[in-house]
Design a protein around this motif. Structure first.
Motif, PDB file in Angstrom:
ATOM      1  N   GLU A 114       0.827  -1.208   0.000  1.00  0.00           N
ATOM      2  CA  GLU A 114       0.000   0.000   0.000  1.00  0.00           C
ATOM      3  C   GLU A 114       0.857   1.251   0.000  1.00  0.00           C
ATOM      4  O   GLU A 114       0.477   2.285  -0.560  1.00  0.00           O
ATOM      5  CB  GLU A 114      -0.924   0.004   1.218  1.00  0.00           C
ATOM      6  N   GLU A 118       0.692   4.068  -2.815  1.00  0.00           N
ATOM      7  CA  GLU A 118       0.460   5.469  -2.503  1.00  0.00           C
ATOM      8  C   GLU A 118       1.364   6.375  -3.338  1.00  0.00           C
ATOM      9  O   GLU A 118       0.939   7.414  -3.834  1.00  0.00           O
ATOM     10  CB  GLU A 118       0.802   5.651  -1.027  1.00  0.00           C
ATOM     11  N   ALA A 119       2.631   5.944  -3.453  1.00  0.00           N
ATOM     12  CA  ALA A 119       3.574   6.744  -4.237  1.00  0.00           C
ATOM     13  C   ALA A 119       3.226   6.701  -5.722  1.00  0.00           C
ATOM     14  O   ALA A 119       3.501   7.630  -6.464  1.00  0.00           O
ATOM     15  CB  ALA A 119       4.995   6.242  -4.021  1.00  0.00           C
ATOM     16  N   ARG A 122      -0.230   8.905  -6.686  1.00  0.00           N
ATOM     17  CA  ARG A 122      -0.182  10.351  -6.768  1.00  0.00           C
ATOM     18  C   ARG A 122      -0.041  10.852  -8.206  1.00  0.00           C
ATOM     19  O   ARG A 122      -0.248  11.999  -8.496  1.00  0.00           O
ATOM     20  CB  ARG A 122       0.939  10.888  -5.908  1.00  0.00           C
TER      21      ARG A 122
END
Lengths: 341, 289
Positions: A114, A118-119, A122
């Motif tokens: 996760e 998340e990175a 974006r």
């Protein structure tokens, strides 16, 4: 030639407000990183290396006591003074960072996969869940993680420090940045893992043309990785040199001292391993003149009075009154002293 | 080596040391069982008593304990035990719901303030400081005096009185989490601050919030009992332990059981909750253990 540079730092100054006044932690640091280049920023603990790396990414301006001035230009765009909203378009997708403590750099309560997602998320593309998880697995495999489908579901405490650093690199690469700021990425790892992580970084440079600003105090790492060396002492860059030149003839006594302090088995060097006496001065008690002079074996009276200006000597840029003498080999340093019994 | 010190060492080694560990466990087990009992009362009061808590018996007023009634009767001939059992539900409701209200609002203020910092944080925390200067009971009293006397308003008032405590602790927690490396690591890959707050800061603040919440349930029950004792809080139709203590007050010199048993019950419940809360703290926050 500044147009060719990926990153240009000019007169970067970082000061810290204390009860009694301001202390300069980094003083007028200027340097460039070209596309595809690995630049090593070396120096002892407390010399301002990490702060420099963090300042590039605008990580310091949330601290009320810290003041950052100067200019950081990345890909032709001025980053200093940008608000968070604009910096966000740079972070991750243009410049990314990995850290000294790879375990602490991961959130202990969020699964590894996760955090990678998340990175990636974006970048704002909408994709199916399975495709995202496939991309994460590819990325993890790319940084040398075996069995990525399993690792993705694990928490940071379930995997080793070396693997955490690989995850950190995967997170950094998720946005496909042009520059990686690596802050002592191997210091917390044991030697065999160190070599693997360094190889991975070198490989990524070759494949993707990734530029790396590698912050390290380990001259062995610097010698192995660097195209160019920046030596930092007490917040100033005292020597800048192509790695090939630096390790053959460092022009600053401090740079040479750092090299001499590394044990070697390939050359015969009599006597004790030389250490640089003393320690980096605190920012508030910076000696007058050249900050290194109290520890310098070849100091002149002048050194205590006047701060040397950076001087270009061949490919090297040196801030030392004795740089010319150093390069002509007329000075010998610690190793000339009689071995201390 | 003297005989005395040998004796002490022997005591240390065998008796005290072997006692200490199970001693803690026994307390936790007892506290848990007691809490389960009270929860049972609250959930199924009919299972634990045959009587109706409001049934008066003019022929059996002020009976001492164990004379036909387990814990005696009050001045109207109502069974004290039955009243205690039926009082459990409102007591636990107040304890849980007010803690939920206070915990959520207080934690939100504290975590957001601590994470964002800046002038909003300054302003909010100074207000919180002012509220913290007042004891929780007094704060609840101010609110409940201004609201109509219902159970909902009592919950609200006690909940609000818990806000400053949660806000202060959770702000400190958020400040600490904010400075941790993984927050910087998420920032440098461009993760939004809102996402960092929800995905990283809030979950890492959860453990102390849960511990604080557990301990606060006991406090809330005491505050509720205190308000009811003072005649504040829900006026009619709701049995309260505090009200029972208050109603027995005039008889305390001869008919001690009317006030004593509800008082004892509140005390034991608070002790049980705090024993469990401490145990929970040890389990969830190994660093502060």
């Amino acid at each position: 030639m500044p147009d060719e540079q990926l990153l240009s730092v000019r007169d970067l100054r970082i000061s810290y407000r204390t009860g009694t006044g301001e202390a300069d932690l980094v003083r007028a640091a200027s340097f460039d990183v070209a596309p595809g280049e690995i630049v090593c920023l070396v120096g002892e603990s407390g010399s301002g290396k990490t702060l420099t790396g963090r300042a590039i990414l605008g990580l310091l301006h949330h601290n009320d006591r810290m003041r950052v001035s100067g200019s950081v230009v990345f890909g032709g765009r001025e980053l200093t003074g940008l608000p968070d909203r604009s910096l966000r378009t740079v972070r991750g997708s243009q410049i990314a960072m990995i850290f000294q403590d790879p375990v602490a750099a991961l959130d202990p309560v969020v699964r590894v996969g996760e955090q990678v997602a998340e990175a990636m998320a974006r970048r704002g593309r909408r994709r199916g869940r399975s495709r995202v998880s496939g991309e994460i697995a590819d990325l993890l495999r790319r940084v040398g993680i075996t069995d990525p489908e399993l690792r993705m579901r694990q928490f940071p405490h379930e995997i080793s420090g070396g693997m955490c650093q690989r995850i950190g690199i995967a997170i950094a690469l998720a946005g496909d940045p042009g520059l990686l700021v690596a802050d002592e990425p191997t210091t917390a790892l044991d030697v065999t893992i160190q070599a693997q992580v360094l190889d991975l970084i070198a490989e990524l440079r070759r494949e993707r043309g990734l530029s790396v600003l590698l912050i390290t105090h380990d001259m062995g790492v610097a010698a192995r990785m660097a195209d160019r060396i920046l030596v930092m002492y007490a917040g100033s860059i005292v020597e800048e040199a192509p790695a090939a030149d630096f390790f053959v003839h460092a022009a600053h006594p401090y740079g040479l001292g750092l090299i001499r302090a590394v044990p070697r088995i390939d050359i015969d060097r009599p006597g004790r391993l030389s250490a640089i006496p003393g320690a980096v001065p605190e920012a508030r008690n910076r000696p007058p003149g050249c900050a290194f002079h109290p520890r310098c074996p070849v100091r002149l009276d002048l050194c205590a009075e006047e701060e040397p200006a950076p001087l270009r000597l061949g490919g090297q840029l040196v801030a030392c009154h004795r740089a010319a003498d150093m390069l002509t080999g007329r000075l010998s340093l610690w190793d000339s002293e009689a071995p201390v019994g | 080596m003297t005989a005395d010190s040998i004796g002490t060492r022997w005591l240390n080694r065998s008796a005290l040391r072997t006692w200490r560990v199970p001693h803690g466990r026994v307390m936790v087990v007892l506290a848990g069982l007691f809490l389960l009992l009270v929860i049972g009362w609250a959930a199924f009061p009919g299972l634990f008593t045959g009587g109706n808590p409001t049934a008066v018996n003019p022929l059996a007023t002020l009976r001492a304990p164990l004379q036909g009634y387990l814990l005696g009767t009050d001045q109207y001939g109502r069974s004290v035990y039955t009243e205690l059992v039926y009082g459990a539900r409102p007591a636990l409701e107040v304890g849980l719901l007010s803690t939920l209200i206070g915990g959520v609002i207080g934690s939100a203020i504290g975590v957001v303030g601590g994470y964002l910092g800046g002038w909003v944080d300054m302003l909010v925390m100074r207000l919180i400081d002012i509220l913290l200067a007042l004891p929780g009971l007094f704060l609840a009293l101010i609110f409940i005096a201004a609201l109509p006397p219902t159970l909902e308003n009592e919950i609200l008032a006690i909940g609000i009185s818990a806000v400053p405590g949660f806000a202060r602790v959770m702000r400190g927690q958020a400040l600490q989490v904010r400075s941790r490396l993984f927050v910087a690591a998420a920032t440098v890959v461009g993760v939004r601050r809102r996402v960092i707050l929800w995905r990283h800061v809030v979950p890492n603040c959860a453990a102390p919030a849960i511990v604080l919440g557990t301990l606060n349930i006991g406090t809330a029950i005491v505050i509720a009992a205190s308000l009811n004792f003072l005649g504040l809080g829900p006026s009619a139709g709701v049995l309260s332990w505090g009200g029972l203590i208050s109603s027995g007050q005039g008889y305390i010199d001869h008919d001690w059981w009317i006030s004593t048993f509800p008082g004892l019950l509140v005390t034991l419940l608070v002790i049980a909750v705090s024993v469990l809360g401490d145990r929970l703290r040890d389990a969830m926050e190994p660093s502060s253990a």
